[in-house]
Design a protein around this motif. Structure first.
Motif, PDB file in Angstrom:
ATOM      1  N   TYR A  81       0.987  -1.251   0.040  1.00 33.25           N
ATOM      2  CA  TYR A  81       0.088   0.076  -0.163  1.00 33.25           C
ATOM      3  C   TYR A  81       0.791   1.386  -0.048  1.00 33.25           C
ATOM      4  O   TYR A  81       0.796   2.148  -0.772  1.00 33.25           O
ATOM      5  N   GLU A  82       1.831   1.397   0.813  1.00 35.75           N
ATOM      6  CA  GLU A  82       2.804   2.577   1.024  1.00 35.75           C
ATOM      7  C   GLU A  82       3.632   2.835  -0.179  1.00 35.75           C
ATOM      8  O   GLU A  82       3.625   3.745  -0.607  1.00 35.75           O
ATOM      9  N   LYS A  83       3.967   1.629  -1.000  1.00 36.13           N
ATOM     10  CA  LYS A  83       4.824   1.683  -1.951  1.00 36.13           C
ATOM     11  C   LYS A  83       3.916   2.398  -3.086  1.00 36.13           C
ATOM     12  O   LYS A  83       4.442   3.347  -3.983  1.00 36.13           O
ATOM     13  N   ALA A  84       2.692   1.954  -3.337  1.00 38.27           N
ATOM     14  CA  ALA A  84       1.791   2.410  -4.441  1.00 38.27           C
ATOM     15  C   ALA A  84       1.415   4.235  -4.138  1.00 38.27           C
ATOM     16  O   ALA A  84       1.322   4.856  -5.071  1.00 38.27           O
ATOM     17  N   MET A  85       1.173   4.330  -2.948  1.00 36.94           N
ATOM     18  CA  MET A  85       0.854   5.671  -2.549  1.00 36.94           C
ATOM     19  C   MET A  85       1.972   6.453  -2.870  1.00 36.94           C
ATOM     20  O   MET A  85       1.981   7.846  -3.347  1.00 36.94           O
ATOM     21  N   ARG A  86       3.140   6.234  -2.413  1.00 33.50           N
ATOM     22  CA  ARG A  86       4.484   7.204  -2.596  1.00 33.50           C
ATOM     23  C   ARG A  86       4.625   7.505  -4.038  1.00 33.50           C
ATOM     24  O   ARG A  86       5.112   8.389  -4.408  1.00 33.50           O
ATOM     25  N   GLU A  87       4.481   6.125  -5.023  1.00 30.99           N
ATOM     26  CA  GLU A  87       4.994   6.243  -6.085  1.00 30.99           C
ATOM     27  C   GLU A  87       4.062   7.285  -6.808  1.00 30.99           C
ATOM     28  O   GLU A  87       4.439   7.911  -7.884  1.00 30.99           O
ATOM     29  N   ALA A  88       2.802   7.341  -6.540  1.00 30.65           N
ATOM     30  CA  ALA A  88       1.904   8.263  -6.817  1.00 30.65           C
ATOM     31  C   ALA A  88       1.705   9.784  -6.450  1.00 30.65           C
ATOM     32  O   ALA A  88       1.126  10.530  -6.911  1.00 30.65           O
ATOM     33  N   GLY A  89       2.747   9.826  -5.483  1.00 28.89           N
ATOM     34  CA  GLY A  89       2.918  11.143  -4.913  1.00 28.89           C
ATOM     35  C   GLY A  89       1.766  11.399  -3.693  1.00 28.89           C
ATOM     36  O   GLY A  89       1.626  12.602  -3.516  1.00 28.89           O
ATOM     37  N   HIS A  90       1.307  10.420  -3.339  1.00 31.66           N
ATOM     38  CA  HIS A  90       0.254  10.517  -2.226  1.00 31.66           C
ATOM     39  C   HIS A  90       0.908  10.222  -0.845  1.00 31.66           C
ATOM     40  O   HIS A  90       1.504   9.319  -0.623  1.00 31.66           O
ATOM     41  N   ALA A  91       0.552  11.008   0.177  1.00 31.80           N
ATOM     42  CA  ALA A  91       0.802  10.501   1.575  1.00 31.80           C
ATOM     43  C   ALA A  91      -0.031   9.316   2.092  1.00 31.80           C
ATOM     44  O   ALA A  91      -1.211   9.228   2.019  1.00 31.80           O
ATOM     45  N   PRO A  92       0.799   8.300   2.464  1.00 31.14           N
ATOM     46  CA  PRO A  92       0.117   7.139   2.972  1.00 31.14           C
ATOM     47  C   PRO A  92      -0.834   7.649   4.437  1.00 31.14           C
ATOM     48  O   PRO A  92      -0.078   8.205   5.143  1.00 31.14           O
ATOM     49  N   GLN A  93      -1.799   7.051   4.596  1.00 27.26           N
ATOM     50  CA  GLN A  93      -2.684   7.227   5.814  1.00 27.26           C
ATOM     51  C   GLN A  93      -3.099   5.896   6.220  1.00 27.26           C
ATOM     52  O   GLN A  93      -3.820   5.039   5.677  1.00 27.26           O
TER      53      GLN A  93
END
Length: 343
Positions: A206-218
């Motif tokens: 989950y964190e990998k996909a969020m960071r790749e897209a430039g979004h902050a993991p929550q």
């Protein structure tokens, strides 16, 4: 003759005027294989049935070194994922001449240790285990005493034991990326606060996909022993305050999803339609909710078959102790209504 409750093979053999070896072969289903005549086999079987003789299974296991019993210890046998695996294992085991004993450890170390000790003392042939966090040494002890063990759903890194898992990190990555590609950017990942490989890998994906897209993991981590709709609601509102900065939810397990949906419906019946929702572990109920719920589906048949193959390879000595089998199986994302693109 001794009472039927204390009959020995020798007593039966003397009564029927055959050898104890002949009686033993017939009782173990090897009469024809050992070229014993059909009439003698029938005579022994009829007599056994007439007197209600039951072989002493523990004594038999001591003689043969096999009880033909395997233990399947899961987190919760009532959970659909684990009960489905149990049925698959049971069917395969039956064809191979084994019986399965099911039990739940509730992800509790004390209970896990007690169950392992109980069944180990009864000379079962092997264990399938979904391990709780603190039983690494107990697993190692089983291995040290050459008792076959196959872990599944999760494992202990560095422990030389066969295991079957799915590609948790990649599956969570793809599920999160699916939400992002459908214009969801404020994805909250709800998981359990527990240090186990499958949960850590799902979080990592989950964190990998969020960071790749430039979004902050929550991320919201919930105590495993206290998960219910009320605890989900309380923790969510304490962490996020509400849904102003949330547009989608990714649940790490199916039971979290069920409690989370109950919380959403209680809070606002429209939330389930407004938010993107994805769950890990599919469930028949997710296909009849409104909306239907997008889910990461674990290939149950493949998992069960891989588990039995590893166990049988060990029991039948097709693999040596140095040939530890690690099976990682791809999961599938079942796309349904709950993750349709935001407009």
């Amino acid at each position: 003759m001794a009472s039927k409750n204390r009959l020995r093979l020798k007593d039966i053999a003397e009564e029927l005027k055959v050898s104890t070896t002949t009686v033993s072969f017939v009782l173990n289903g090897k009469g024809e294989e050992k070229n014993i005549s059909r009439s003698v086999i029938q005579k022994i079987e009829d007599y056994i049935s007439e007197i209600g003789y039951q072989p002493h299974t523990i004594a038999k296991s001591l003689r043969t070194g096999r009880s033909k019993i395997l233990v399947l210890m899961v987190e919760d046998i009532s959970n659909l994922f684990f009960s489905s695996i149990a049925r698959i294992i049971e069917d395969i085991a039956h064809k191979k001449g084994y019986k399965i004993i099911f039990c739940s450890n509730e992800n509790d170390d004390t209970r896990s240790k007690e169950l392992i000790k109980f069944f180990r003392e009864r000379s079962v042939d092997g264990f399938f285990i979904v391990p709780s966090t603190g039983i690494r040494d107990d697993i190692q002890s089983l291995l040290d005493h050459n008792i076959p063990v196959v872990l599944f759903d999760r494992y202990f890194k560095g422990l030389p034991v066969g295991h079957v898992i799915i590609d948790n990190e990649n599956a969570a990555y793809k599920a999160t990326k699916h939400l992002i590609e459908n214009n969801f950017s404020k994805v909250v990942f709800l998981t359990t606060d527990i240090n186990q490989t499958q949960m850590l890998d799902r979080l990592s994906g989950y964190e990998k996909a969020m960071r790749e897209a430039g979004h902050a993991p929550q991320t919201l981590k919930l105590p495993y022993q206290n998960i219910n709709p009320r605890s989900v609601e309380k923790a969510f509102l304490k962490t996020f305050g509400g849904f102003d900065n949330v547009d989608s939810l990714f649940f790490a397990t199916n039971y979290l999803t069920q409690d989370g949906i109950a919380f959403l419906k209680k809070t606002d019946s429209e939330l389930i339609h407004k938010l993107g929702i994805v769950t890990f572990d599919d469930n028949d109920f997710f296909n009849i909710y409104t909306p239907t719920i997008t889910a990461v589906s674990q290939p149950l048949a493949q998992i069960g078959q891989a588990m039995m193959k590893i166990m049988l390879d060990i029991l039948e000595k097709k693999k040596t102790g140095d040939e530890i089998q690690h099976k990682v199986i791809p999961a599938k994302l079942i796309i349904r209504e709950s993750s349709i693109p935001l407009t």
